[in-house]
Design a protein around this motif. Structure first.
Motif, mmCIF file in Angstrom:
data_model
loop_
_atom_site.group_PDB
_atom_site.id
_atom_site.type_symbol
_atom_site.label_atom_id
_atom_site.label_comp_id
_atom_site.label_asym_id
_atom_site.label_seq_id
_atom_site.Cartn_x
_atom_site.Cartn_y
_atom_site.Cartn_z
ATOM 1 N N PRO A 8 12.511 7.813 5.028
ATOM 2 C CA PRO A 8 11.359 6.968 4.700
ATOM 3 C C PRO A 8 10.397 7.615 3.715
ATOM 4 N N ALA A 9 10.247 8.933 3.781
ATOM 5 C CA ALA A 9 9.340 9.621 2.855
ATOM 6 C C ALA A 9 9.839 9.516 1.421
ATOM 7 N N VAL A 10 11.133 9.689 1.210
ATOM 8 C CA VAL A 10 11.701 9.598 -0.137
ATOM 9 C C VAL A 10 11.623 8.159 -0.630
ATOM 10 N N ARG A 11 11.889 7.196 0.241
ATOM 11 C CA ARG A 11 11.804 5.790 -0.138
ATOM 12 C C ARG A 11 10.375 5.441 -0.546
ATOM 13 N N TRP A 12 9.381 5.991 0.170
ATOM 14 C CA TRP A 12 7.976 5.750 -0.147
ATOM 15 C C TRP A 12 7.652 6.288 -1.538
ATOM 16 N N ILE A 13 8.153 7.478 -1.865
ATOM 17 C CA ILE A 13 7.912 8.074 -3.185
ATOM 18 C C ILE A 13 8.545 7.221 -4.271
ATOM 19 N N GLU A 14 9.769 6.741 -4.044
ATOM 20 C CA GLU A 14 10.435 5.907 -5.039
ATOM 21 C C GLU A 14 9.675 4.609 -5.276
ATOM 22 N N GLN A 15 9.159 4.005 -4.211
ATOM 23 C CA GLN A 15 8.381 2.795 -4.381
ATOM 24 C C GLN A 15 7.102 3.081 -5.157
ATOM 25 N N ARG A 16 6.561 4.264 -5.002
ATOM 26 C CA ARG A 16 5.353 4.640 -5.750
ATOM 27 C C ARG A 16 5.652 4.673 -7.251
ATOM 28 N N PHE A 17 6.849 5.148 -7.654
ATOM 29 C CA PHE A 17 7.199 5.150 -9.076
ATOM 30 C C PHE A 17 7.190 3.727 -9.623
ATOM 31 N N ASP A 18 7.790 2.795 -8.892
ATOM 32 C CA ASP A 18 7.790 1.409 -9.347
ATOM 33 C C ASP A 18 6.375 0.850 -9.373
ATOM 34 N N ASN A 19 5.579 1.143 -8.356
ATOM 35 C CA ASN A 19 4.199 0.662 -8.332
ATOM 36 C C ASN A 19 3.400 1.233 -9.495
ATOM 37 N N MET A 20 3.574 2.523 -9.783
ATOM 38 C CA MET A 20 2.861 3.131 -10.916
ATOM 39 C C MET A 20 3.330 2.519 -12.228
ATOM 40 N N ALA A 21 4.624 2.252 -12.342
ATOM 41 C CA ALA A 21 5.150 1.659 -13.573
ATOM 42 C C ALA A 21 4.606 0.244 -13.766
ATOM 43 N N ILE A 22 4.521 -0.529 -12.682
ATOM 44 C CA ILE A 22 3.944 -1.864 -12.782
ATOM 45 C C ILE A 22 2.470 -1.761 -13.168
ATOM 46 N N LEU A 24 1.141 0.659 -14.902
ATOM 47 C CA LEU A 24 1.133 1.050 -16.306
ATOM 48 C C LEU A 24 1.375 -0.163 -17.194
ATOM 49 N N SER A 25 2.252 -1.066 -16.764
ATOM 50 C CA SER A 25 2.482 -2.296 -17.523
ATOM 51 C C SER A 25 1.205 -3.123 -17.598
ATOM 52 N N GLY A 26 0.487 -3.194 -16.487
ATOM 53 C CA GLY A 26 -0.783 -3.911 -16.480
ATOM 54 C C GLY A 26 -1.794 -3.286 -17.416
ATOM 55 N N LEU A 27 -1.843 -1.952 -17.420
ATOM 56 C CA LEU A 27 -2.756 -1.263 -18.346
ATOM 57 C C LEU A 27 -2.375 -1.540 -19.790
ATOM 58 N N CYS A 28 -1.094 -1.655 -20.060
ATOM 59 C CA CYS A 28 -0.639 -1.964 -21.415
ATOM 60 C C CYS A 28 -1.128 -3.349 -21.832
ATOM 61 N N VAL A 29 -1.042 -4.314 -20.914
ATOM 62 C CA VAL A 29 -1.531 -5.664 -21.208
ATOM 63 C C VAL A 29 -3.025 -5.623 -21.509
ATOM 64 N N VAL A 30 -3.766 -4.906 -20.670
ATOM 65 C CA VAL A 30 -5.217 -4.791 -20.891
ATOM 66 C C VAL A 30 -5.491 -4.134 -22.241
ATOM 67 N N HIS A 31 -4.739 -3.079 -22.564
ATOM 68 C CA HIS A 31 -4.922 -2.388 -23.842
ATOM 69 C C HIS A 31 -4.661 -3.331 -25.014
ATOM 70 N N CYS A 32 -3.566 -4.085 -24.940
ATOM 71 C CA CYS A 32 -3.228 -4.982 -26.060
ATOM 72 C C CYS A 32 -4.299 -6.040 -26.267
ATOM 73 N N ILE A 33 -4.721 -6.659 -25.191
ATOM 74 C CA ILE A 33 -5.725 -7.714 -25.316
ATOM 75 C C ILE A 33 -7.071 -7.128 -25.724
ATOM 76 N N GLY A 64 9.896 7.065 -19.718
ATOM 77 C CA GLY A 64 10.010 8.079 -18.661
ATOM 78 C C GLY A 64 9.944 7.467 -17.271
ATOM 79 N N PHE A 65 8.954 6.577 -17.052
ATOM 80 C CA PHE A 65 8.867 5.900 -15.755
ATOM 81 C C PHE A 65 10.108 5.048 -15.512
ATOM 82 N N GLY A 66 10.604 4.407 -16.569
ATOM 83 C CA GLY A 66 11.800 3.580 -16.419
ATOM 84 C C GLY A 66 13.012 4.390 -16.004
ATOM 85 N N VAL A 67 13.209 5.529 -16.638
ATOM 86 C CA VAL A 67 14.347 6.390 -16.287
ATOM 87 C C VAL A 67 14.227 6.870 -14.843
#
Length: 130
Positions: A8-22, A24-33, A64-67
């Motif tokens: 469960p600890a490793v699964r939690w860390i992996e989900q954090r990568f996806d959450n951080m990447a999402i 980051l995507s939101g920050l990119c949208v904010v930056h563009c607009i 990097g986050f994607g990989v």
């Protein structure tokens, strides 16, 4: 194909990568607009935000986050679709960098499309891990 059984600890860390990447995507949208609005209001100060190096560094971080998140997801849950969708988003973002900053806004439009596709890939990856 066999899948890995993770603690469960490793699964939690992996989900954090996806959450951080999402996130980051939101920050990119904010930056563009915000960049578009900011440049329209104060064109002399917009040079920093339109610097190609800024966008290339952001794309490098997104790759990097994607990989890390999407690549690890393939080995964890065995589904390649999230990585394929995420890669399409990264490719769209990379293609958008090559478009000119001519004021038409097409670079911003294609970047936002790529960001949305990439965020979808990370969301699919997060859902597949559950």
């Amino acid at each position: 194909m066999t899948t890995l059984t993770l603690s469960p600890a490793v699964r939690w860390i992996e989900q954090r990568f996806d959450n951080m990447a999402i996130g980051l995507s939101g920050l990119c949208v904010v930056h563009c607009i915000a960049s578009s609005v900011f440049i329209a209001l104060a064109s002399t100060a917009g040079g920093l935000l339109l610097n190609p190096l800024f966008h290339e560094a952001g794309l490098t971080i997104a790759i990097g986050f994607g990989v890390l998140a999407l690549g690890r997801g393939i080995f964890t849950h065995g589904y390649m679709i999230p990585a394929v969708v995420g890669s399409a988003g990264l490719g769209t973002m990379a293609g958008a960098i090559s478009l000119p900053h001519d004021g038409s806004g097409m670079e911003t439009v294609w970047t936002l499309i790529g960001v949305a596709i990439l965020a979808l890939g990370h969301d699919l990856n997060r859902r597949a891990a559950n």
